[in-house]
Design an enzyme around this catalytic site. Structure first.
Site, PDB file in Angstrom:
ATOM      1  N   ASP A 170       0.852  -1.123   0.036  1.00 57.20           N
ATOM      2  CA  ASP A 170      -0.020   0.022  -0.039  1.00 57.20           C
ATOM      3  C   ASP A 170       0.956   1.323   0.003  1.00 57.20           C
ATOM      4  OD1 ASP A 170      -2.197  -1.628   0.212  1.00 57.20           O
ATOM      5  OD2 ASP A 170      -2.563  -0.794   2.214  1.00 57.20           O
TER       6      ASP A 170
ATOM      7  N   HIS B 156       4.686  -7.857  -0.094  1.00 62.32           N
ATOM      8  CA  HIS B 156       4.248  -8.957  -0.896  1.00 62.32           C
ATOM      9  C   HIS B 156       5.061  -9.101  -2.278  1.00 62.32           C
ATOM     10  CE1 HIS B 156       1.088  -9.912   2.198  1.00 62.32           C
ATOM     11  NE2 HIS B 156       1.556  -8.598   2.414  1.00 62.32           N
TER      12      HIS B 156
ATOM     13  N   SER C 174       8.954   3.269   4.855  1.00 62.70           N
ATOM     14  CA  SER C 174       9.992   3.683   3.785  1.00 62.70           C
ATOM     15  C   SER C 174       9.483   3.439   2.411  1.00 62.70           C
ATOM     16  CB  SER C 174      11.180   2.740   4.065  1.00 62.70           C
ATOM     17  OG  SER C 174      12.262   3.289   3.495  1.00 62.70           O
TER      18      SER C 174
END
Length: 281
Positions: A90, A147, A249
């Site tokens: 995200d 992911h 980050s």
């Protein structure tokens, strides 16, 4: 304060000392202090607790556990076409475009060397020098597990020590070569669509990064450390967790020119884990 002045402050801040302190604070387990830290954090950075498996923010053992909370199954469906690579996180798109003869665009007036980004790995530089990249920024309110964009077999990983400049947009726009100067972890995968680079970039307050096959990677090493996995059977499936940031980050995805970026990957656009990132040409 102007973005240029704010960015200039990071040249003099003790990056690693501040991040070490955040590492300790993020792991405080004493309930009153832990709950206070989480309460202050969520007021500064509103999060969508209804998406989490554990929706009670005070049920987490410390801030880091809260920060790396798991999402409910199904809240981030993967793009249907399995040949499409998906967004690994995200966040928002910092930049996404072609790599031009080994130069990676950072912001207006700034680019950096792909060879420097990957820690001097000539094979990776040759593989991706005319490919594509996507730089994806995670804000403190975002989900912070990372992911796989596509299924892949891990070939090698490099830990590259460096600075811990903030990766907030105002800083990225004003510090030259920032992503090639910050601490980072460079992972190289073989996939059915060709080679893929997945780079985890550290930043101030990002006190540690980790991968599912190695565990915690700290900033103790002063030199580049390379880990070979050619003879190991480390295969991760599309959408499977590969690592996480302990605080926020940036992730950089590298691909060859056999892939084309999804038209939705435009600068400053919001992204969700699982949406289409790129597809075979």
């Amino acid at each position: 304060m102007s973005d240029k002045l704010f960015a200039a402050l990071f040249y003099i801040l003790p990056h690693h000392a501040i991040s070490w302190l955040m590492f300790k604070l993020a792991r405080v387990r004493w309930t009153p202090m832990k709950n206070l830290i989480i309460r202050v954090y969520t007021r500064l950075n509103p999060v969508r607790m209804y998406e989490a498996v554990e929706q009670d923010m005070f049920a987490y053992e410390h801030l880091n556990a809260f920060f790396t909370r798991a999402l409910k199954p199904g809240v981030r469906p993967l793009a249907e076409d399995e040949d499409n690579w998906v967004c690994p996180v995200d966040g928002s798109v910092s930049q996404a475009q072609a790599i031009e003869d080994g130069r990676v665009f950072q912001a207006k007036g700034h680019d950096y060397s792909l060879l420097e980004l990957v820690g001097g790995d000539g094979e990776m530089e040759s593989t991706f020098k005319n490919g594509k990249f996507a730089t994806l920024y995670l804000s403190p309110r975002d989900y912070h597990r990372i992911h796989m964009p596509t299924s892949g077999k891990l070939r090698h990983m490099q830990y590259i020590p460096g600075r811990l400049f903030s990766v907030a947009p105002g800083v990225v726009n004003n510090i030259p070569r920032l992503f090639a100067r910050n601490e980072r972890v460079v992972c190289y995968f073989d996939t059915d669509q060709g080679p893929m680079g997945l780079i985890l970039v550290g930043a101030i307050n990002v006190s540690a990064m980790e991968t599912v096959w190695h565990g915690l990677i700290t900033s103790e090493a002063k030199n580049i450390k390379r880990f070979e996995y050619k003879n190991d059977d480390i295969v991760l499936e599309r959408g499977e967790e590969m690592g996480r940031f302990n605080l926020g980050s940036t992730v950089i995805v590298l691909m060859t020119d056999a892939m084309e970026l999804d038209p939705m990957m435009t600068t400053d656009s919001e992204i969700k884990l699982g949406q289409s990132l790129a597809r075979p040409c």
